[in-house]
Design an enzyme around this catalytic site. Structure first.
Site, PDB file in Angstrom:
ATOM      1  N   HIS A 194      18.306  -7.604   0.771  1.00  0.00           N
ATOM      2  CA  HIS A 194      16.961  -8.025   1.197  1.00  0.00           C
ATOM      3  C   HIS A 194      16.296  -6.880   1.962  1.00  0.00           C
ATOM      4  O   HIS A 194      16.843  -6.370   2.944  1.00  0.00           O
ATOM      5  CB  HIS A 194      17.105  -9.269   2.089  1.00  0.00           C
ATOM      6  CG  HIS A 194      15.826  -9.897   2.525  1.00  0.00           C
ATOM      7  ND1 HIS A 194      15.122 -10.791   1.741  1.00  0.00           N
ATOM      8  CD2 HIS A 194      15.117  -9.779   3.679  1.00  0.00           C
ATOM      9  CE1 HIS A 194      14.042 -11.208   2.400  1.00  0.00           C
ATOM     10  NE2 HIS A 194      14.004 -10.602   3.581  1.00  0.00           N
ATOM     11  N   ASP A 207      12.912  -5.730   4.006  1.00  0.00           N
ATOM     12  CA  ASP A 207      11.725  -6.240   4.703  1.00  0.00           C
ATOM     13  C   ASP A 207      10.679  -5.145   4.839  1.00  0.00           C
ATOM     14  O   ASP A 207      10.897  -4.153   5.537  1.00  0.00           O
ATOM     15  CB  ASP A 207      12.126  -6.737   6.091  1.00  0.00           C
ATOM     16  CG  ASP A 207      12.905  -8.037   6.015  1.00  0.00           C
ATOM     17  OD1 ASP A 207      12.379  -9.006   5.457  1.00  0.00           O
ATOM     18  OD2 ASP A 207      14.054  -8.071   6.505  1.00  0.00           O
ATOM     19  N   MET A 228       7.028  -4.283   6.231  1.00  0.00           N
ATOM     20  CA  MET A 228       6.025  -4.783   7.190  1.00  0.00           C
ATOM     21  C   MET A 228       4.954  -3.732   7.409  1.00  0.00           C
ATOM     22  O   MET A 228       5.271  -2.537   7.515  1.00  0.00           O
ATOM     23  CB  MET A 228       6.688  -5.104   8.528  1.00  0.00           C
ATOM     24  CG  MET A 228       7.834  -6.085   8.421  1.00  0.00           C
ATOM     25  SD  MET A 228       8.416  -6.585  10.051  1.00  0.00           S
ATOM     26  CE  MET A 228       9.940  -7.438   9.613  1.00  0.00           C
ATOM     27  N   HIS A 235      10.815  -8.277   0.393  1.00  0.00           N
ATOM     28  CA  HIS A 235       9.980  -9.252   1.111  1.00  0.00           C
ATOM     29  C   HIS A 235       8.777  -8.512   1.697  1.00  0.00           C
ATOM     30  O   HIS A 235       8.923  -7.752   2.653  1.00  0.00           O
ATOM     31  CB  HIS A 235      10.871  -9.876   2.208  1.00  0.00           C
ATOM     32  CG  HIS A 235      10.186 -10.878   3.079  1.00  0.00           C
ATOM     33  ND1 HIS A 235      10.784 -11.390   4.212  1.00  0.00           N
ATOM     34  CD2 HIS A 235       8.966 -11.477   2.995  1.00  0.00           C
ATOM     35  CE1 HIS A 235       9.960 -12.258   4.783  1.00  0.00           C
ATOM     36  NE2 HIS A 235       8.849 -12.325   4.080  1.00  0.00           N
ATOM     37  N   MET A 265       5.708  -8.267   3.794  1.00  0.00           N
ATOM     38  CA  MET A 265       4.924  -8.850   4.892  1.00  0.00           C
ATOM     39  C   MET A 265       3.740  -7.928   5.119  1.00  0.00           C
ATOM     40  O   MET A 265       3.676  -7.186   6.120  1.00  0.00           O
ATOM     41  CB  MET A 265       5.820  -8.995   6.138  1.00  0.00           C
ATOM     42  CG  MET A 265       6.790 -10.163   6.007  1.00  0.00           C
ATOM     43  SD  MET A 265       8.216 -10.036   7.118  1.00  0.00           S
ATOM     44  CE  MET A 265       9.259  -8.971   6.137  1.00  0.00           C
ATOM     45  N   GLY A 268       8.433 -10.881  11.309  1.00  0.00           N
ATOM     46  CA  GLY A 268       8.103  -9.697  12.103  1.00  0.00           C
ATOM     47  C   GLY A 268       9.304  -9.003  12.708  1.00  0.00           C
ATOM     48  O   GLY A 268       9.318  -7.785  12.821  1.00  0.00           O
ATOM     49  N   PHE A 269      10.304  -9.778  13.095  1.00  0.00           N
ATOM     50  CA  PHE A 269      11.445  -9.182  13.790  1.00  0.00           C
ATOM     51  C   PHE A 269      12.752  -9.881  13.418  1.00  0.00           C
ATOM     52  O   PHE A 269      12.744 -11.087  13.167  1.00  0.00           O
ATOM     53  CB  PHE A 269      11.255  -9.271  15.318  1.00  0.00           C
ATOM     54  CG  PHE A 269      10.024  -8.545  15.770  1.00  0.00           C
ATOM     55  CD1 PHE A 269      10.078  -7.176  16.054  1.00  0.00           C
ATOM     56  CD2 PHE A 269       8.808  -9.207  15.869  1.00  0.00           C
ATOM     57  CE1 PHE A 269       8.930  -6.498  16.443  1.00  0.00           C
ATOM     58  CE2 PHE A 269       7.650  -8.527  16.253  1.00  0.00           C
ATOM     59  CZ  PHE A 269       7.709  -7.166  16.544  1.00  0.00           C
ATOM     60  N   GLY A 303      16.723 -10.991  14.539  1.00  0.00           N
ATOM     61  CA  GLY A 303      17.389 -11.450  15.760  1.00  0.00           C
ATOM     62  C   GLY A 303      16.698 -12.576  16.502  1.00  0.00           C
ATOM     63  O   GLY A 303      16.994 -12.808  17.673  1.00  0.00           O
ATOM     64  N   ASP A 357      15.024 -17.433   5.468  1.00  0.00           N
ATOM     65  CA  ASP A 357      15.068 -16.121   6.114  1.00  0.00           C
ATOM     66  C   ASP A 357      14.731 -16.270   7.591  1.00  0.00           C
ATOM     67  O   ASP A 357      13.617 -16.695   7.937  1.00  0.00           O
ATOM     68  CB  ASP A 357      14.039 -15.222   5.403  1.00  0.00           C
ATOM     69  CG  ASP A 357      14.022 -13.791   5.911  1.00  0.00           C
ATOM     70  OD1 ASP A 357      14.888 -13.428   6.729  1.00  0.00           O
ATOM     71  OD2 ASP A 357      13.118 -13.042   5.475  1.00  0.00           O
TER      72      ASP A 357
END
Ligand code: DX5
Ligand code: ZN
Length: 219
Positions: A30, A32, A34, A63, A65, A141-142, A144, A174
């Site tokens: 995956h 990410d 952004m 993904h 964003m 966005g983040f 954790g 996710d």
């Protein structure tokens, strides 16, 4: 079958190849992307996806964003993505349909993603042409962040729509996925689990993947 998709957002970007090798027992990778506008963070873009493609055969689940993702679909397809997710909140419906058209033209799998605030009914105009729906279980966005229990209802609703209108469609979740939340998510109807921290913060990422698989099979 349940698929595990480690998120490289939690990897060490200076040792990305090493960190990809560490998760090759998973099903998908995956990535990410952004843009600092759709979400308040900036990560990686097209050149990184192209570099990853040259080093691994893993299925690349990208993904996006980003605002108005239709602008970048050709580039990510050419970089070697196997599946692209675009957020329903990132453009007007015509822009989303156009993004899906471009994926189709490239033979890349098509997905839409939902922020936690978005009503699950928003997937309905697209569902019949999709390969996957991505339900966010944290605010994008983040990595954790804490899993949002309230998203279990969204997962259940999307699973119902999928069974009714397009049973072959995957349902990915996710954000905050670990062995405990994984079990609940599978029960609610998810079949693809993204996990960043749960895999990369573990001493042994392969063992963490096996743990997620075991938890998913409990249901
Ligand atoms: C967040 C990203 C996620 C993130 C998940 O916006 O979409 O893929 O990497 O990270 P964890 O598993 O740590 O919640
Ligand atoms: Zn993600």
């Amino acid at each position: 079958m349940v698929k595990i998709a480690p998120s490289i957002l939690a990897a060490d970007f200076c040792n990305l190849e090493r960190d990809i090798r560490r998760v090759e027992s998973a099903d998908w990778l995956h990535v990410d992307v952004m843009d600092g506008a759709f979400v308040p963070n900036i990560t990686v873009g097209v050149p990184v996806v192209a570099s990853i493609r040259r080093r691994t055969e893993m299925f690349l689940d990208v993904h996006l964003m980003v605002e108005k993702p239709v602008r970048f679909i050709d580039a990510f397809c050419e970089a070697g993505a196997d599946l692209l997710s675009v957020h329903l909140e990132a453009d007007h419906p015509t822009g989303i349909q156009a993004a899906l058209d471009r994926m189709e033209a490239h033979g890349v799998k098509k997905a839409v993603a939902l922020r936690p605030i978005t009503d699950p009914r928003a997937v309905l105009p697209y569902l019949e042409r999709l390969d996957m729906v991505l339900v966010m279980t944290v605010e994008p966005g983040f990595g954790g962040q804490k899993f949002m229990d309230s998203q279990l209802d969204t997962v259940r609703a999307v699973r119902e729509y999928i069974e009714k209108y397009n049973p072959a469609c995957d349902l990915e979740v996710d954000g905050g996925v670990d062995p405990v939340t994984a079990e609940r998510l599978i029960e609610a109807g998810a079949n693809v689990l993204v996990a960043g921290s749960a895999v990369y913060r573990a001493a042994d990422p392969a063992a963490a993947i096996a743990e997620l698989r075991a938890a998913a099979q409990l249901k």
